[in-house]
Motif scaffolding. Structure first.
Motif, PDB file in Angstrom:
ATOM      1  N   ALA A 262     -53.802 -39.048 -10.795  1.00 18.42           N
ATOM      2  CA  ALA A 262     -52.490 -38.433 -10.572  1.00 18.42           C
ATOM      3  C   ALA A 262     -52.252 -37.277 -11.528  1.00 18.42           C
ATOM      4  O   ALA A 262     -51.722 -36.230 -11.138  1.00 18.42           O
ATOM      5  N   VAL A 263     -52.659 -37.432 -12.779  1.00  9.98           N
ATOM      6  CA  VAL A 263     -52.494 -36.346 -13.752  1.00  9.98           C
ATOM      7  C   VAL A 263     -53.374 -35.160 -13.384  1.00  9.98           C
ATOM      8  O   VAL A 263     -52.932 -34.001 -13.439  1.00  9.98           O
ATOM      9  N   ILE A 264     -54.609 -35.430 -12.998  1.00 11.94           N
ATOM     10  CA  ILE A 264     -55.500 -34.347 -12.559  1.00 11.94           C
ATOM     11  C   ILE A 264     -54.909 -33.646 -11.339  1.00 11.94           C
ATOM     12  O   ILE A 264     -54.917 -32.417 -11.239  1.00 11.94           O
ATOM     13  N   GLY A 265     -54.367 -34.418 -10.398  1.00 12.31           N
ATOM     14  CA  GLY A 265     -53.739 -33.836  -9.216  1.00 12.31           C
ATOM     15  C   GLY A 265     -52.535 -32.989  -9.557  1.00 12.31           C
ATOM     16  O   GLY A 265     -52.301 -31.933  -8.951  1.00 12.31           O
ATOM     17  N   LEU A 266     -51.746 -33.412 -10.544  1.00 16.09           N
ATOM     18  CA  LEU A 266     -50.581 -32.632 -10.957  1.00 16.09           C
ATOM     19  C   LEU A 266     -50.995 -31.294 -11.558  1.00 16.09           C
ATOM     20  O   LEU A 266     -50.377 -30.261 -11.268  1.00 16.09           O
ATOM     21  N   VAL A 267     -52.032 -31.300 -12.366  1.00 12.77           N
ATOM     22  CA  VAL A 267     -52.531 -30.038 -12.939  1.00 12.77           C
ATOM     23  C   VAL A 267     -53.010 -29.111 -11.831  1.00 12.77           C
ATOM     24  O   VAL A 267     -52.712 -27.902 -11.835  1.00 12.77           O
ATOM     25  N   ILE A 268     -53.720 -29.663 -10.863  1.00 10.27           N
ATOM     26  CA  ILE A 268     -54.185 -28.852  -9.732  1.00 10.27           C
ATOM     27  C   ILE A 268     -52.990 -28.313  -8.951  1.00 10.27           C
ATOM     28  O   ILE A 268     -52.976 -27.144  -8.551  1.00 10.27           O
ATOM     29  N   ALA A 269     -51.971 -29.138  -8.743  1.00  7.15           N
ATOM     30  CA  ALA A 269     -50.783 -28.699  -7.997  1.00  7.15           C
ATOM     31  C   ALA A 269     -50.045 -27.576  -8.725  1.00  7.15           C
ATOM     32  O   ALA A 269     -49.525 -26.655  -8.083  1.00  7.15           O
ATOM     33  N   LEU A 270     -50.001 -27.647 -10.041  1.00  5.36           N
ATOM     34  CA  LEU A 270     -49.357 -26.572 -10.803  1.00  5.36           C
ATOM     35  C   LEU A 270     -50.082 -25.239 -10.604  1.00  5.36           C
ATOM     36  O   LEU A 270     -49.446 -24.195 -10.406  1.00  5.36           O
ATOM     37  N   PHE A 271     -51.409 -25.264 -10.652  1.00  9.02           N
ATOM     38  CA  PHE A 271     -52.171 -24.039 -10.425  1.00  9.02           C
ATOM     39  C   PHE A 271     -52.040 -23.546  -8.992  1.00  9.02           C
ATOM     40  O   PHE A 271     -51.905 -22.341  -8.742  1.00  9.02           O
ATOM     41  N   VAL A 272     -52.071 -24.456  -8.036  1.00  7.48           N
ATOM     42  CA  VAL A 272     -51.943 -24.071  -6.623  1.00  7.48           C
ATOM     43  C   VAL A 272     -50.568 -23.468  -6.361  1.00  7.48           C
ATOM     44  O   VAL A 272     -50.450 -22.443  -5.670  1.00  7.48           O
ATOM     45  N   ALA A 273     -49.522 -24.068  -6.914  1.00  7.92           N
ATOM     46  CA  ALA A 273     -48.171 -23.550  -6.703  1.00  7.92           C
ATOM     47  C   ALA A 273     -48.004 -22.170  -7.326  1.00  7.92           C
ATOM     48  O   ALA A 273     -47.265 -21.330  -6.809  1.00  7.92           O
ATOM     49  N   TYR A 274     -48.694 -21.919  -8.400  1.00 14.34           N
ATOM     50  CA  TYR A 274     -48.602 -20.622  -9.065  1.00 14.34           C
ATOM     51  C   TYR A 274     -49.353 -19.538  -8.299  1.00 14.34           C
ATOM     52  O   TYR A 274     -48.908 -18.391  -8.229  1.00 14.34           O
ATOM     53  N   LYS A 275     -50.482 -19.888  -7.685  1.00 17.28           N
ATOM     54  CA  LYS A 275     -51.362 -18.890  -7.070  1.00 17.28           C
ATOM     55  C   LYS A 275     -51.144 -18.677  -5.574  1.00 17.28           C
ATOM     56  O   LYS A 275     -51.582 -17.667  -5.043  1.00 17.28           O
TER      57      LYS A 275
ATOM     58  N   LEU B  82     -41.186 -27.659  -5.489  1.00 22.57           N
ATOM     59  CA  LEU B  82     -40.790 -28.868  -6.206  1.00 22.57           C
ATOM     60  C   LEU B  82     -41.168 -30.145  -5.463  1.00 22.57           C
ATOM     61  O   LEU B  82     -41.377 -31.179  -6.086  1.00 22.57           O
ATOM     62  N   LEU B  83     -41.265 -30.092  -4.162  1.00 22.53           N
ATOM     63  CA  LEU B  83     -41.701 -31.258  -3.392  1.00 22.53           C
ATOM     64  C   LEU B  83     -43.205 -31.486  -3.539  1.00 22.53           C
ATOM     65  O   LEU B  83     -43.674 -32.623  -3.440  1.00 22.53           O
ATOM     66  N   LEU B  84     -43.932 -30.415  -3.803  1.00 22.82           N
ATOM     67  CA  LEU B  84     -45.387 -30.516  -3.929  1.00 22.82           C
ATOM     68  C   LEU B  84     -45.788 -31.434  -5.088  1.00 22.82           C
ATOM     69  O   LEU B  84     -46.743 -32.197  -4.964  1.00 22.82           O
ATOM     70  N   TYR B  85     -45.061 -31.398  -6.182  1.00 16.63           N
ATOM     71  CA  TYR B  85     -45.457 -32.145  -7.377  1.00 16.63           C
ATOM     72  C   TYR B  85     -45.384 -33.666  -7.195  1.00 16.63           C
ATOM     73  O   TYR B  85     -46.369 -34.362  -7.479  1.00 16.63           O
ATOM     74  N   PRO B  86     -44.273 -34.218  -6.729  1.00 13.97           N
ATOM     75  CA  PRO B  86     -44.286 -35.677  -6.539  1.00 13.97           C
ATOM     76  C   PRO B  86     -45.237 -36.130  -5.423  1.00 13.97           C
ATOM     77  O   PRO B  86     -45.851 -37.201  -5.525  1.00 13.97           O
ATOM     78  N   LEU B  87     -45.360 -35.315  -4.384  1.00 15.15           N
ATOM     79  CA  LEU B  87     -46.307 -35.676  -3.319  1.00 15.15           C
ATOM     80  C   LEU B  87     -47.731 -35.696  -3.857  1.00 15.15           C
ATOM     81  O   LEU B  87     -48.524 -36.579  -3.510  1.00 15.15           O
ATOM     82  N   THR B  88     -48.055 -34.740  -4.715  1.00 13.05           N
ATOM     83  CA  THR B  88     -49.391 -34.694  -5.293  1.00 13.05           C
ATOM     84  C   THR B  88     -49.629 -35.893  -6.209  1.00 13.05           C
ATOM     85  O   THR B  88     -50.711 -36.484  -6.192  1.00 13.05           O
ATOM     86  N   LEU B  89     -48.624 -36.242  -7.000  1.00 14.34           N
ATOM     87  CA  LEU B  89     -48.768 -37.410  -7.873  1.00 14.34           C
ATOM     88  C   LEU B  89     -49.067 -38.674  -7.068  1.00 14.34           C
ATOM     89  O   LEU B  89     -49.986 -39.429  -7.398  1.00 14.34           O
ATOM     90  N   ILE B  90     -48.301 -38.890  -6.021  1.00 22.30           N
ATOM     91  CA  ILE B  90     -48.475 -40.103  -5.211  1.00 22.30           C
ATOM     92  C   ILE B  90     -49.818 -40.085  -4.479  1.00 22.30           C
ATOM     93  O   ILE B  90     -50.556 -41.075  -4.482  1.00 22.30           O
ATOM     94  N   ALA B  91     -50.153 -38.956  -3.867  1.00 23.55           N
ATOM     95  CA  ALA B  91     -51.398 -38.869  -3.100  1.00 23.55           C
ATOM     96  C   ALA B  91     -52.618 -39.041  -4.004  1.00 23.55           C
ATOM     97  O   ALA B  91     -53.549 -39.794  -3.674  1.00 23.55           O
ATOM     98  N   PHE B  92     -52.619 -38.384  -5.156  1.00 26.21           N
ATOM     99  CA  PHE B  92     -53.770 -38.502  -6.041  1.00 26.21           C
ATOM    100  C   PHE B  92     -53.819 -39.873  -6.711  1.00 26.21           C
ATOM    101  O   PHE B  92     -54.901 -40.336  -7.084  1.00 26.21           O
TER     102      PHE B  92
ATOM    103  N   MET C  42     -44.243 -20.979 -10.980  1.00 25.11           N
ATOM    104  CA  MET C  42     -44.670 -22.358 -10.968  1.00 25.11           C
ATOM    105  C   MET C  42     -43.544 -23.299 -10.552  1.00 25.11           C
ATOM    106  O   MET C  42     -43.806 -24.306  -9.932  1.00 25.11           O
ATOM    107  N   LEU C  43     -42.332 -22.983 -10.911  1.00 30.63           N
ATOM    108  CA  LEU C  43     -41.213 -23.846 -10.565  1.00 30.63           C
ATOM    109  C   LEU C  43     -40.374 -23.241  -9.453  1.00 30.63           C
ATOM    110  O   LEU C  43     -39.156 -23.166  -9.541  1.00 30.63           O
ATOM    111  N   LYS C  44     -41.023 -22.813  -8.414  1.00 30.46           N
ATOM    112  CA  LYS C  44     -40.312 -22.295  -7.253  1.00 30.46           C
ATOM    113  C   LYS C  44     -39.634 -23.467  -6.544  1.00 30.46           C
ATOM    114  O   LYS C  44     -40.132 -24.591  -6.549  1.00 30.46           O
ATOM    115  N   LEU C  45     -38.515 -23.193  -5.955  1.00 34.82           N
ATOM    116  CA  LEU C  45     -37.735 -24.259  -5.341  1.00 34.82           C
ATOM    117  C   LEU C  45     -38.513 -24.987  -4.246  1.00 34.82           C
ATOM    118  O   LEU C  45     -38.467 -26.209  -4.155  1.00 34.82           O
ATOM    119  N   TYR C  46     -39.252 -24.250  -3.435  1.00 29.76           N
ATOM    120  CA  TYR C  46     -39.986 -24.884  -2.337  1.00 29.76           C
ATOM    121  C   TYR C  46     -41.236 -25.618  -2.819  1.00 29.76           C
ATOM    122  O   TYR C  46     -41.844 -26.371  -2.078  1.00 29.76           O
TER     123      TYR C  46
END
Length: 126
Positions: A50-63, A7-17, A1-5
Protein backbone atom coordinates in the motif's frame (compact mmCIF):
# COMPACT_ATOMS: atom_id res chain seq x y z
CA UNK A 1 0.02 16.59 -6.68
CA UNK A 2 -2.97 17.61 -4.60
CA UNK A 3 -5.38 18.33 -7.40
CA UNK A 4 -8.99 18.02 -6.37
CA UNK A 5 -9.79 15.27 -8.88
CA UNK A 6 -6.75 13.21 -7.79
CA UNK A 7 -7.79 13.03 -4.14
CA UNK A 8 -9.86 9.92 -4.87
CA UNK A 9 -6.85 8.26 -6.48
CA UNK A 10 -4.91 8.05 -3.21
CA UNK A 11 -7.33 6.03 -1.06
CA UNK A 12 -8.24 3.81 -4.01
CA UNK A 13 -4.55 3.12 -4.58
CA UNK A 14 -4.00 2.32 -0.91
CA UNK A 15 -6.85 -0.19 -0.85
CA UNK A 16 -6.02 -1.78 -4.22
CA UNK A 17 -2.32 -2.17 -3.47
CA UNK A 18 -3.13 -3.54 0.00
CA UNK A 19 -5.13 -6.29 -1.69
CA UNK A 20 -2.26 -6.86 -4.13
CA UNK A 21 0.15 -7.19 -1.21
CA UNK A 22 -1.91 -9.73 0.71
CA UNK A 23 -2.54 -11.66 -2.50
CA UNK A 24 1.19 -11.79 -3.16
CA UNK A 25 1.77 -12.99 0.40
CA UNK A 26 -0.80 -15.72 -0.21
CA UNK A 27 0.87 -16.79 -3.45
CA UNK A 28 4.31 -17.12 -1.90
CA UNK A 29 2.77 -18.59 1.30
CA UNK A 30 4.55 -16.00 3.43
CA UNK A 31 2.61 -16.69 6.62
CA UNK A 32 2.42 -20.47 6.30
CA UNK A 33 3.55 -22.46 9.36
CA UNK A 34 4.22 -19.27 11.31
CA UNK A 35 1.54 -19.70 13.94
CA UNK A 36 0.09 -16.45 15.26
CA UNK A 37 2.75 -14.43 13.43
CA UNK A 38 1.34 -15.52 10.05
CA UNK A 39 -1.46 -12.95 10.11
CA UNK A 40 0.96 -10.17 11.00
CA UNK A 41 3.31 -11.19 8.21
CA UNK A 42 0.53 -11.14 5.62
CA UNK A 43 -0.72 -7.80 6.98
CA UNK A 44 2.83 -6.44 6.71
CA UNK A 45 3.00 -7.43 3.06
CA UNK A 46 -0.27 -5.57 2.50
CA UNK A 47 0.95 -2.43 4.27
CA UNK A 48 4.26 -2.41 2.36
CA UNK A 49 2.46 -2.78 -0.95
CA UNK A 50 0.00 0.00 0.00
CA UNK A 51 2.84 2.41 0.78
CA UNK A 52 4.58 1.58 -2.49
CA UNK A 53 1.27 2.10 -4.30
CA UNK A 54 0.77 5.47 -2.62
CA UNK A 55 4.21 6.66 -3.74
CA UNK A 56 3.43 5.53 -7.28
CA UNK A 57 0.05 7.30 -7.14
CA UNK A 58 1.70 10.54 -6.04
CA UNK A 59 4.05 10.45 -9.04
CA UNK A 60 1.25 9.47 -11.44
CA UNK A 61 -1.00 12.27 -10.18
CA UNK A 62 1.80 14.77 -10.64
CA UNK A 63 2.75 13.68 -14.17
CA UNK A 64 -0.56 12.80 -15.83
CA UNK A 65 -3.65 14.68 -16.89
CA UNK A 66 -7.16 14.60 -15.50
CA UNK A 67 -8.56 12.10 -18.00
CA UNK A 68 -5.89 9.52 -17.17
CA UNK A 69 -6.49 9.89 -13.44
CA UNK A 70 -10.24 9.49 -14.01
CA UNK A 71 -9.70 6.19 -15.85
CA UNK A 72 -7.21 5.02 -13.22
CA UNK A 73 -9.87 5.65 -10.57
CA UNK A 74 -12.33 3.50 -12.50
CA UNK A 75 -9.78 0.71 -13.00
CA UNK A 76 -8.78 0.76 -9.33
CA UNK A 77 -12.43 0.67 -8.23
CA UNK A 78 -13.14 -2.35 -10.44
CA UNK A 79 -9.98 -4.03 -9.14
CA UNK A 80 -11.03 -3.47 -5.53
CA UNK A 81 -14.47 -4.93 -6.21
CA UNK A 82 -12.93 -7.99 -7.87
CA UNK A 83 -10.54 -8.55 -4.95
CA UNK A 84 -13.36 -8.11 -2.45
CA UNK A 85 -15.64 -10.60 -4.24
CA UNK A 86 -12.78 -13.11 -4.57
CA UNK A 87 -11.88 -12.97 -0.89
CA UNK A 88 -15.53 -12.98 0.19
CA UNK A 89 -16.24 -16.14 -1.82
CA UNK A 90 -13.09 -17.71 -0.37
CA UNK A 91 -14.27 -16.81 3.14
CA UNK A 92 -17.74 -18.31 2.53
CA UNK A 93 -16.18 -21.56 1.28
CA UNK A 94 -14.04 -21.85 4.43
CA UNK A 95 -17.09 -21.21 6.61
CA UNK A 96 -19.01 -23.91 4.74
CA UNK A 97 -16.20 -26.42 5.32
CA UNK A 98 -16.03 -25.51 9.02
CA UNK A 99 -19.80 -25.95 9.36
CA UNK A 100 -19.67 -29.37 7.70
CA UNK A 101 -16.78 -30.45 9.94
CA UNK A 102 -18.65 -29.24 13.02
CA UNK A 103 -21.76 -31.18 12.00
CA UNK A 104 -19.69 -34.35 11.52
CA UNK A 105 -18.13 -33.97 14.96
CA UNK A 106 -21.42 -33.32 16.75
CA UNK A 107 -23.16 -36.45 15.45
CA UNK A 108 -23.65 -38.83 18.37
CA UNK A 109 -21.90 -42.15 18.18
CA UNK A 110 -23.43 -45.38 19.42
CA UNK A 111 -21.68 -46.87 22.42
CA UNK A 112 -19.90 -50.13 21.81
CA UNK A 113 -20.45 -53.23 23.89
CA UNK A 114 -17.53 -54.64 25.84
CA UNK A 115 -15.99 -57.78 24.38
CA UNK A 116 -15.88 -59.61 27.69
CA UNK A 117 -17.49 -59.22 31.07
CA UNK A 118 -14.17 -58.95 32.89
CA UNK A 119 -12.16 -55.79 32.61
CA UNK A 120 -8.55 -55.63 31.60
CA UNK A 121 -7.54 -54.56 35.12
CA UNK A 122 -8.71 -57.85 36.69
CA UNK A 123 -6.81 -60.07 34.29
CA UNK A 124 -3.47 -61.33 35.57
CA UNK A 125 -0.31 -60.17 33.86
CA UNK A 126 1.68 -62.93 32.20
Amino acid sequence: MLKLYSLLLYPLTLIAFFFVGISYAGLVEAGKNQGLAGGAIVFGYGIMAAVIGLVIALFVAYKTNRKTIFWLNIILTVGIVVFYVFYHIKFLERQKVKTLEKQNIEQPTQPTEPTSKTSAATKPLV
